[in-house]
Scaffold this motif. Structure first.
Motif, PDB file in Angstrom:
ATOM      1  N   GLY A   1       0.826  -1.200   0.000  1.00  0.00           N
ATOM      2  CA  GLY A   1       0.000   0.000   0.000  1.00  0.00           C
ATOM      3  C   GLY A   1       0.860   1.250   0.000  1.00  0.00           C
ATOM      4  O   GLY A   1       2.057   1.202  -0.303  1.00  0.00           O
ATOM      5  N   THR A   2       0.250   2.366   0.357  1.00  0.00           N
ATOM      6  CA  THR A   2       0.937   3.656   0.394  1.00  0.00           C
ATOM      7  C   THR A   2       1.495   3.905   1.784  1.00  0.00           C
ATOM      8  O   THR A   2       0.780   3.755   2.789  1.00  0.00           O
ATOM      9  CB  THR A   2      -0.036   4.794   0.027  1.00  0.00           C
ATOM     10  OG1 THR A   2      -0.584   4.543  -1.264  1.00  0.00           O
ATOM     11  CG2 THR A   2       0.677   6.130   0.015  1.00  0.00           C
ATOM     12  N   LEU A   3       2.773   4.262   1.849  1.00  0.00           N
ATOM     13  CA  LEU A   3       3.403   4.555   3.138  1.00  0.00           C
ATOM     14  C   LEU A   3       2.916   5.916   3.627  1.00  0.00           C
ATOM     15  O   LEU A   3       3.194   6.942   3.012  1.00  0.00           O
ATOM     16  CB  LEU A   3       4.924   4.560   2.992  1.00  0.00           C
ATOM     17  CG  LEU A   3       5.709   4.873   4.264  1.00  0.00           C
ATOM     18  CD1 LEU A   3       5.528   3.772   5.291  1.00  0.00           C
ATOM     19  CD2 LEU A   3       7.195   5.056   3.939  1.00  0.00           C
ATOM     20  N   LEU A   4       2.166   5.917   4.730  1.00  0.00           N
ATOM     21  CA  LEU A   4       1.627   7.161   5.272  1.00  0.00           C
ATOM     22  C   LEU A   4       2.529   7.772   6.337  1.00  0.00           C
ATOM     23  O   LEU A   4       2.659   8.996   6.423  1.00  0.00           O
ATOM     24  CB  LEU A   4       0.235   6.918   5.884  1.00  0.00           C
ATOM     25  CG  LEU A   4      -0.891   6.572   4.918  1.00  0.00           C
ATOM     26  CD1 LEU A   4      -2.206   6.448   5.683  1.00  0.00           C
ATOM     27  CD2 LEU A   4      -1.018   7.623   3.816  1.00  0.00           C
ATOM     28  N   ALA A   5       3.122   6.928   7.168  1.00  0.00           N
ATOM     29  CA  ALA A   5       3.966   7.432   8.248  1.00  0.00           C
ATOM     30  C   ALA A   5       4.867   6.315   8.749  1.00  0.00           C
ATOM     31  O   ALA A   5       4.553   5.130   8.592  1.00  0.00           O
ATOM     32  CB  ALA A   5       3.111   7.971   9.393  1.00  0.00           C
ATOM     33  N   GLU A   6       5.975   6.737   9.348  1.00  0.00           N
ATOM     34  CA  GLU A   6       6.895   5.746   9.905  1.00  0.00           C
ATOM     35  C   GLU A   6       7.684   6.390  11.023  1.00  0.00           C
ATOM     36  O   GLU A   6       8.178   7.516  10.893  1.00  0.00           O
ATOM     37  CB  GLU A   6       7.833   5.233   8.805  1.00  0.00           C
ATOM     38  CG  GLU A   6       8.606   3.989   9.181  1.00  0.00           C
ATOM     39  CD  GLU A   6       9.258   3.327   7.970  1.00  0.00           C
ATOM     40  OE1 GLU A   6       9.209   2.086   7.894  1.00  0.00           O
ATOM     41  OE2 GLU A   6       9.810   4.046   7.123  1.00  0.00           O
TER      42      GLU A   6
END
Length: 202
Positions: free
Chosen positions: A142-147
């Motif tokens: 999926g799309t990386l939103l935060a880390e």
């Protein structure tokens, strides 16, 4: 023709020597590339030999200056090849698939050029696609939103968000941009104009 060849050859030589106005560089190069005159071809070869073959931006550096922002706005809004508004928004017009570009002109011209011709180099958080493999073997894409140090947050295809404990991750692929390299889709003249337009968005 024979009357303009010496002038063009001299212009390319000035480009090689760093003495040509940067906003004229692309026009001179395009004229030289279309010429069959041996002296111009030789001058062009000398110029190309000064370029860094390992730099993906090198073939496009002449687009950094000299563009027309009005024509660039037309490219952004109407190009059926670039299709910028399918993913990006300026003001009320466009899409939120990619980052909003209202203040993109605050970035450096080199940053803008890299974003256009090598979009995978730096992917804005929240817009890069990644694949996470967990230690139990399952895969989440999926799309990386935060880390952060503890969790990785992925937006799945159905729009839901999943927080994954970092300790459970075996591997994560680097974020990839869904944007195609614009240098392969539009002409260098269009690219130059598009860069000029993007620099006005502040």
């Amino acid at each position: 023709n024979a009357t303009t060849a010496p002038v063009l050859s001299a212009s390319v030589d000035r480009l090689v020597q760093g003495q040509l106005a940067p906003e004229l560089a692309l026009d001179v190069l395009l004229a030289a590339e279309s010429s069959s005159d041996p002296s111009i071809k030789a001058s062009l070869a000398r110029y190309n030999a000064t370029k860094d073959a390992g730099d993906p931006l090198s073939p496009y550096l002449e687009t950094l200056q000299g563009g027309d922002s009005g024509r660039g706005q037309t490219v952004f809004e109407t190009s059926v090849v670039a299709q910028c508004t399918l993913c990006h928004r300026v003001g009320r017009d466009g899409s939120n698939v990619g980052p909003r570009l209202n203040k993109i002109g605050e970035k450096t011209p080199h940053y803008l050029l890299e974003s256009l011709v090598n979009p995978g180099a730096v992917v804005a958080m929240g817009f890069g696609v990644t694949t996470v493999t967990l230690q139990n073997g399952s895969v989440i894409a999926g799309t990386l939103l935060a880390e952060n140090a503890n969790t990785t947050t992925i937006k799945l295809a159905d729009g839901t968000e999943q927080k994954i404990p970092r300790a459970t991750i075996a591997n994560r692929t680097p974020e990839m941009s869904a944007m195609p390299p614009m240098g392969t889709l539009i002409s260098k003249l269009e690219l130059r104009d598009l860069l000029a337009y993007l620099q006005t968005l502040k």
